[in-house]
Write a protein that holds these residues in place. Structure first.
Motif, PDB file in Angstrom:
ATOM      1  N   ILE A 460     -74.477 -35.666 -88.603  1.00 46.61           N
ATOM      2  CA  ILE A 460     -75.345 -36.672 -87.994  1.00 46.61           C
ATOM      3  C   ILE A 460     -75.642 -36.332 -86.540  1.00 46.61           C
ATOM      4  N   TYR A 461     -74.614 -35.892 -85.847  1.00 47.42           N
ATOM      5  CA  TYR A 461     -74.780 -35.574 -84.435  1.00 47.42           C
ATOM      6  C   TYR A 461     -75.889 -34.532 -84.223  1.00 47.42           C
ATOM      7  N   ASP A 462     -75.958 -33.551 -85.125  1.00 49.72           N
ATOM      8  CA  ASP A 462     -76.989 -32.507 -85.002  1.00 49.72           C
ATOM      9  C   ASP A 462     -78.394 -33.106 -85.068  1.00 49.72           C
ATOM     10  N   ALA A 463     -78.564 -34.068 -85.965  1.00 53.84           N
ATOM     11  CA  ALA A 463     -79.882 -34.694 -86.132  1.00 53.84           C
ATOM     12  C   ALA A 463     -80.292 -35.410 -84.849  1.00 53.84           C
ATOM     13  N   ILE A 464     -79.357 -36.173 -84.285  1.00 53.06           N
ATOM     14  CA  ILE A 464     -79.642 -36.930 -83.059  1.00 53.06           C
ATOM     15  C   ILE A 464     -79.938 -35.976 -81.909  1.00 53.06           C
ATOM     16  N   ASP A 465     -79.063 -34.973 -81.818  1.00 57.87           N
ATOM     17  CA  ASP A 465     -79.149 -34.010 -80.738  1.00 57.87           C
ATOM     18  C   ASP A 465     -80.485 -33.268 -80.759  1.00 57.87           C
ATOM     19  N   GLU A 466     -80.875 -32.834 -81.950  1.00 55.93           N
ATOM     20  CA  GLU A 466     -82.105 -32.060 -82.062  1.00 55.93           C
ATOM     21  C   GLU A 466     -83.325 -32.920 -81.756  1.00 55.93           C
ATOM     22  N   MET A 467     -83.298 -34.165 -82.209  1.00 60.12           N
ATOM     23  CA  MET A 467     -84.410 -35.062 -81.940  1.00 60.12           C
ATOM     24  C   MET A 467     -84.561 -35.280 -80.444  1.00 60.12           C
ATOM     25  N   GLU A 468     -83.440 -35.513 -79.789  1.00 57.77           N
ATOM     26  CA  GLU A 468     -83.491 -35.759 -78.350  1.00 57.77           C
ATOM     27  C   GLU A 468     -83.975 -34.506 -77.608  1.00 57.77           C
ATOM     28  N   ALA A 469     -83.462 -33.379 -78.026  1.00 58.97           N
ATOM     29  CA  ALA A 469     -83.876 -32.118 -77.396  1.00 58.97           C
ATOM     30  C   ALA A 469     -85.373 -31.887 -77.590  1.00 58.97           C
ATOM     31  N   ALA A 470     -85.861 -32.172 -78.794  1.00 65.99           N
ATOM     32  CA  ALA A 470     -87.286 -31.964 -79.082  1.00 65.99           C
ATOM     33  C   ALA A 470     -88.139 -32.860 -78.194  1.00 65.99           C
ATOM     34  N   MET A 471     -87.691 -34.090 -78.003  1.00 62.23           N
ATOM     35  CA  MET A 471     -88.462 -35.029 -77.192  1.00 62.23           C
ATOM     36  C   MET A 471     -88.484 -34.617 -75.727  1.00 62.23           C
ATOM     37  N   LYS A 472     -87.430 -33.923 -75.305  1.00 55.57           N
ATOM     38  CA  LYS A 472     -87.371 -33.489 -73.904  1.00 55.57           C
ATOM     39  C   LYS A 472     -87.970 -32.098 -73.716  1.00 55.57           C
ATOM     40  N   GLY A 473     -88.416 -31.487 -74.805  1.00 65.04           N
ATOM     41  CA  GLY A 473     -88.985 -30.141 -74.714  1.00 65.04           C
ATOM     42  C   GLY A 473     -87.907 -29.094 -74.555  1.00 65.04           C
ATOM     43  N   MET A 474     -86.702 -29.375 -75.054  1.00 69.42           N
ATOM     44  CA  MET A 474     -85.594 -28.434 -74.894  1.00 69.42           C
ATOM     45  C   MET A 474     -85.066 -27.938 -76.234  1.00 69.42           C
ATOM     46  N   LEU A 475     -85.927 -28.043 -77.234  1.00 68.13           N
ATOM     47  CA  LEU A 475     -85.506 -27.595 -78.560  1.00 68.13           C
ATOM     48  C   LEU A 475     -85.507 -26.084 -78.601  1.00 68.13           C
ATOM     49  N   ASP A 476     -84.447 -25.497 -79.123  1.00 68.99           N
ATOM     50  CA  ASP A 476     -84.433 -24.043 -79.299  1.00 68.99           C
ATOM     51  C   ASP A 476     -85.495 -23.678 -80.322  1.00 68.99           C
ATOM     52  N   PRO A 477     -86.328 -22.717 -79.974  1.00 74.63           N
ATOM     53  CA  PRO A 477     -87.363 -22.360 -80.961  1.00 74.63           C
ATOM     54  C   PRO A 477     -86.729 -21.766 -82.221  1.00 74.63           C
ATOM     55  N   GLU A 478     -87.393 -22.022 -83.352  1.00 73.39           N
ATOM     56  CA  GLU A 478     -86.906 -21.471 -84.622  1.00 73.39           C
ATOM     57  C   GLU A 478     -87.599 -20.145 -84.883  1.00 73.39           C
ATOM     58  N   TYR A 479     -86.838 -19.161 -85.259  1.00 75.66           N
ATOM     59  CA  TYR A 479     -87.475 -17.869 -85.555  1.00 75.66           C
ATOM     60  C   TYR A 479     -87.380 -17.560 -87.029  1.00 75.66           C
TER      61      TYR A 479
END
Ligand code: GDP
Length: 479
Positions: A460-479
């Motif tokens: 669950i933590y990963d889901a929250i973390d990734e959503m927050e990161a995406a909203m802040k523009g800090m999501l690691d790009p997927e390759y």
């Protein structure tokens, strides 16, 4: 179409000298009034990070935006358009038949009902339009194609069965579309019917009966025995009266396709629901990616009509090709223009299919969209293996707040990711989050087609973390 340097500069909001300088770098000596060819425009536009859309798209823009707007000065009331939803076997089809049967045979002597995908009934002198394809899947598929035609949802819940998974889905689908819900507690003729239980279960879903201090209208009916049908129609008219659904019948017609098929004798046949304006025989019309001239119109009683006013469904012939349910239509003053736009749209449809372009939201471009001020709220659909995870995930996601942008959970439930989830996400521009579940193969295909972003997690933590990161523009790009 072509543009001069000056016109192009204006569109970009830049001084002409900027463009002229750029052109010099490219080895072209230009003046402000010089015409630019298409390739040069594209090249320059690329430099400025904008996409070129051709002149015809100006017409398309008007196709998308205008015509459905109501001009208050000349607006008149129009009949409400109703969709019936609910769990399988709770009585949707029986109710549609029952309403149609009692009303049509009583009111329209000699009328032979014809299935065209929608019908109208008259109750106490007022018309109501019903869509004949029940269920939230059809409803949301239309929305995914851009057609918002339903004014009111009737949610059918069997009193001997209570709230079931598709009941909850239907509620979420109606809410995502911001369509008011009237509850029809059905099968009250059955000995084991327990309407109070249904009311209690629906209250837990936020549909609280007026009797209990809420604002949801409940009507007890038996679709099979014809009990309470008049009450239900009265309540529909009441909601319509409160909401004052309006249209301008003097305008050229706009609306949506309810259903369409190729008839061996008649060619393409489409049932159109007029949402605004009036449709007439002979009208030049663009429907989705096709066009034509309205040759014949038949109403739901199988009668030929010359004119269809707002909220009226009619079956038409005269189109060049078969459109899709949910496609929008628009009447044009002259046939040439209808043809031009129709043909361009058909070409563009092919191009977009090939290019597989998308404007749907995904975690990867969330930040861009937020930055551009395009998103104030991020719609999310949650599916998980157990109810506890659904709640934990919903609770945590709802708490995220990045610069005032919040998460709006439009649907959450237990189970695998289904086609219905994808269509809902597509219609509502939502991201799907799956926790310990996955889409089946069919759902995956639909997601690819609809360009819906599905994110799967085991923590669950990963889901929250990734959503927050995406909203802040800090999501690691997927390759
Ligand atoms: P749908 O799947 O929601 O469209 O449900 P149907 O309209 O096909 O109804 C499912 C079954 O419930 C059918 O056998 C109907 O005859 C029955 N049914 C529907 N409404 C009533 C009702 O008011 N009372 C009773 N006793 N049976 C009903």
């Amino acid at each position: 179409g072509s543009l001069t340097v000056g016109q192009f500069a204006e569109k970009l909001g830049r001084p002409s000298t900027d463009i002229i300088k750029k052109l010099m770098v490219l080895g072209v000596m230009a003046t402000k009034n010089q015409d630019l060819d298409k390739d040069t425009i594209e090249l320059l536009a690329g430099d400025y990070g904008v996409r070129v859309e051709e002149e015809v798209i100006v017409d398309e823009a008007s196709f998308e935006d205008e015509g459905l707007e109501i001009d208050e000065k000349t607006a008149v009331l129009r009949p409400p358009v109703v969709t019936i939803m609910g769990h399988v076997d709770h009585g949707k089809t029986t109710l549609l038949d029952s309403i149609r049967h009692t009303k049509v045979t009583a009111g329209e002597a000699g009328g032979i009902t014809q299935h065209i995908g929608a019908y109208q009934v008259v109750h106490e002198g007022k018309k109501i339009t019903f869509l004949d394809t029940p269920g939230h899947a059809a409803f949301t598929t239309m929305r995914a194609r851009g057609a918002e035609i339903t004014d009111i949802t009737v949610l059918v819940v069997a009193a001997d069965d209570g709230v079931m998974p598709q009941t909850v889905e239907a509620i979420h689908h109606a809410r995502a579309a911001k369509v008011p819900i009237i509850v029809a507690v059905n099968k009250i003729d059955k000995p084991n019917a327990n309407p109070d239980h249904v009311m209690q279960e629906l209250s837990e879903q936020g549909l609280v009966p007026e009797d209990w201090g809420g604002d949801t209208i409940f009507v007890k009916i038996s679709a099979k025995k014809g009990i309470g049908i008049d009450d239900l129609l009265e309540m529909i008219l009441l909601v319509a009266e409160v909401n004052e659904y309006k249209a301008n019948p003097e305008k050229p017609a706009r609306g949506a396709v309810i259903e369409a098929e190729l008839d061996k004798g008649k060619g393409p046949v489409a049932t159109l629901l007029v949402q605004n304006g009036a449709l007439r025989i002979g009208d030049a019309i663009v429907v989705g990616n096709t066009f034509g001239r309205v040759r014949a119109m038949v109403n739901d009683l199988g009668r030929r009509v010359k004119k269809a006013t707002p909220s009226t469904p009619v079956e038409i012939t005269g189109l060049n090709n078969v459109p899709q349910a949910g496609d929008q239509f628009m009447v044009f003053e002259d046939e040439k223009k209808a043809r031009q736009i129709g043909e361009t749209r058909a070409e563009r449809a092919l191009i977009t299919e090939r290019k597989e372009t998308t404007s749907k939201v995904s975690l990867d471009d969330l930040f861009e969209k937020i930055k551009e001020g395009e998103m104030k709220e991020i719609n999310v659909v949650i599916k998980a293996d157990v109810q506890g995870s659904v709640e934990a995930l919903s609770g945590s996601l709802k708490k995220i707040d990045v610069d005032g942008v919040k998460i709006n959970i439009i649907h959450a439930g237990v189970g695998g990711i289904s086609e219905s989830d994808i269509i809902l996400a597509s219609a509502s521009n939502a991201i799907i989050i799956g926790f310990n579940v996955r889409p089946d193969n069919h759902a995956k295909d639909v997601a690819d087609q609809e360009k819906v972003d599905i994110r799967l997690y085991r923590v669950i933590y990963d889901a929250i973390d990734e959503m927050e990161a995406a909203m802040k523009g800090m999501l690691d790009p997927e390759y």
